[in-house]
Design a protein around this motif. Structure first.
Motif, PDB file in Angstrom:
ATOM      1  N   ASN A   5       0.824  -1.211   0.000  1.00  0.00           N
ATOM      2  CA  ASN A   5       0.000   0.000   0.000  1.00  0.00           C
ATOM      3  C   ASN A   5       0.850   1.249   0.000  1.00  0.00           C
ATOM      4  N   ILE A  39      -8.388  -2.210  -4.341  1.00  0.00           N
ATOM      5  CA  ILE A  39      -7.158  -2.624  -3.658  1.00  0.00           C
ATOM      6  C   ILE A  39      -7.200  -2.200  -2.193  1.00  0.00           C
ATOM      7  N   ARG A  40      -7.647  -0.975  -1.936  1.00  0.00           N
ATOM      8  CA  ARG A  40      -7.679  -0.471  -0.558  1.00  0.00           C
ATOM      9  C   ARG A  40      -8.759  -1.171   0.275  1.00  0.00           C
ATOM     10  N   ASN A  41      -9.919  -1.434  -0.322  1.00  0.00           N
ATOM     11  CA  ASN A  41     -11.049  -1.975   0.435  1.00  0.00           C
ATOM     12  C   ASN A  41     -11.022  -3.498   0.551  1.00  0.00           C
ATOM     13  N   GLY A  43      -8.147  -5.488  -0.407  1.00  0.00           N
ATOM     14  CA  GLY A  43      -6.804  -6.018  -0.204  1.00  0.00           C
ATOM     15  C   GLY A  43      -6.166  -6.473  -1.501  1.00  0.00           C
ATOM     16  N   ILE A  44      -4.879  -6.256  -1.642  1.00  0.00           N
ATOM     17  CA  ILE A  44      -4.191  -6.579  -2.885  1.00  0.00           C
ATOM     18  C   ILE A  44      -4.089  -8.083  -3.114  1.00  0.00           C
ATOM     19  N   ALA A  45      -4.098  -8.864  -2.040  1.00  0.00           N
ATOM     20  CA  ALA A  45      -3.938 -10.313  -2.179  1.00  0.00           C
ATOM     21  C   ALA A  45      -5.062 -10.949  -2.992  1.00  0.00           C
ATOM     22  N   SER A  46      -6.236 -10.340  -2.991  1.00  0.00           N
ATOM     23  CA  SER A  46      -7.390 -10.900  -3.716  1.00  0.00           C
ATOM     24  C   SER A  46      -7.636 -10.163  -5.031  1.00  0.00           C
ATOM     25  N   HIS A  50     -11.178  -8.936  -7.858  1.00  0.00           N
ATOM     26  CA  HIS A  50     -11.756  -7.599  -7.734  1.00  0.00           C
ATOM     27  C   HIS A  50     -12.643  -7.295  -8.942  1.00  0.00           C
ATOM     28  N   TYR A 200       3.461  -7.079  -6.614  1.00  0.00           N
ATOM     29  CA  TYR A 200       2.992  -8.035  -5.611  1.00  0.00           C
ATOM     30  C   TYR A 200       2.960  -9.449  -6.180  1.00  0.00           C
TER      31      TYR A 200
END
Length: 349
Positions: A5, A39-41, A43-46, A50, A200
């Motif tokens: 982030n 990404i913020r709400n 999470g980047i892992a998922s 999105h 990532y």
């Protein structure tokens, strides 16, 4: 290592003062906020699940219905008789289309060169993938691998060790190239927030220590390929860093992103990267250009970039092959034509 982030925040902040030629154009301006918000709400892992990712940089086979309701549909499908379950699962996931693309990839295989048989998509990040012959593939991976077969048909890729890409999405070509050539190096140049996502993903696949991220590269006065070799497997840069990049790459690739830019931006990118390419160019974009926006800030481009325009701008290169039917994509009515082109650097004299 700077947290993802934090890297994204730094990229977005630096982009505000970057030259206009390296900023998102109309198509991507429409997607910037929803991607960042997801990404913020979420999470980047998922990122691969999105809502914004599917539209802008994570293509897939499954239907909108299945994508939205799969958590409800999966238990229902599991209770159906085997034949009915298979029929409905195929209809919802479009696994038949994935198999068709896999068959085209296998049918167009070329011996020697980059060993694509080594390649199977990582499961370290969740997302749609299909297993064929013990290997996992996504929509994006099969698109790349079919196009790479055309490249392998035209040139000897056995000693290719470096690849530069503009607009590499979440890093699929990097994963393919580095698994096919374990001693290679891959450099992806992309706008944030997608540059943060590909950082990532590549870190998950190859390890954080093998990926040069923006927190380390942003202060470099010169980004020399020879200095990076051996230290890193992958490098993710933002567009305004491109003029700092030095060295000679065996391959340059662009898949489905030049078409999302305006012609003057594409021409500028090509003028910068041409001297960096020692051997070949592999591009896949819409032959007739991306959908036009009705007005500024609508989804679409203000002026279309065609594959013909791209090939003409690479004036230091000759076209070796171009195809939509096998290695790209061509709809029955001809309205959708995604063309793969292989170019070769002109010989001196």
């Amino acid at each position: 290592m700077m947290a993802q982030n934090s890297i994204l925040d730094t990229m977005l902040s630096d982009m505000e003062t970057a030259p206009e030629a390296f900023k998102p154009t109309n198509f991507w301006n429409s997607g910037l906020k929803p991607i960042v918000d997801d990404i913020r709400n979420l999470g980047i892992a998922s990122f691969r699940t999105h809502p914004s990712a599917r539209f802008f940089y994570v293509p897939g086979y499954d239907s909108k219905t299945y994508r939205r309701w799969h958590r409800i549909l999966d238990p229902i499908l599991a209770k159906l008789p085997p034949r009915k379950r298979k029929r409905w699962t195929t209809r919802l996931t479009h696994s038949d289309r994935a198999r068709s693309d896999y068959r085209l990839y296998r049918a167009s295989e070329q011996p020697g060169g980059l060993d694509l048989n080594k390649v199977s998509e990582s499961s370290k990040v969740s997302g749609e993938r299909f297993e064929f012959d013990g290997q996992d593939y996504s929509f994006a991976m099969l698109n790349y691998m079919r196009a790479l077969n055309l490249l392998k048909r035209e040139v000897d890729t056995s000693d290719f060790s470096s690849c530069l890409e503009i607009g590499g999405g979440y890093g699929t070509l990097g994963e393919i190239f580095l698994k096919a050539q374990s001693n290679g190096i891959y450099v992806n140049v992309d706008i944030p927030p997608v540059a943060a996502v590909s950082t990532y993903y590549l870190q998950q696949v190859f390890g954080a220590e093998r990926v040069l991220d923006y927190s380390k590269s942003r202060t470099m006065d010169e980004i020399d390929l020879e200095d990076l070799k051996g230290k890193y497997s992958a490098v993710v840069l933002c567009p305004w860093q491109l003029p700092k990049l030095k060295g000679k790459f065996d391959l340059f690739a662009n898949f489905m992103s030049f078409q999302e830019m305006e012609p003057d931006v594409v021409a500028n990118y090509i003028s910068i990267i041409q001297p960096l390419i020692a051997r070949n160019v592999l591009v896949r974009n819409h032959a007739i250009g991306k959908k036009l926006a009705k007005k500024s800030n609508d989804i679409g481009v203000l002026e279309q970039v065609t594959t013909g325009f791209i090939a003409e701008r690479f004036d230091d290169f000759d076209v070796l092959a171009r195809d939509s039917f096998v290695y790209g994509a061509l709809s029955e009515d001809g309205k959708y034509q995604s063309e793969v082109i292989v170019l070769d650097r002109k010989k001196a004299g």
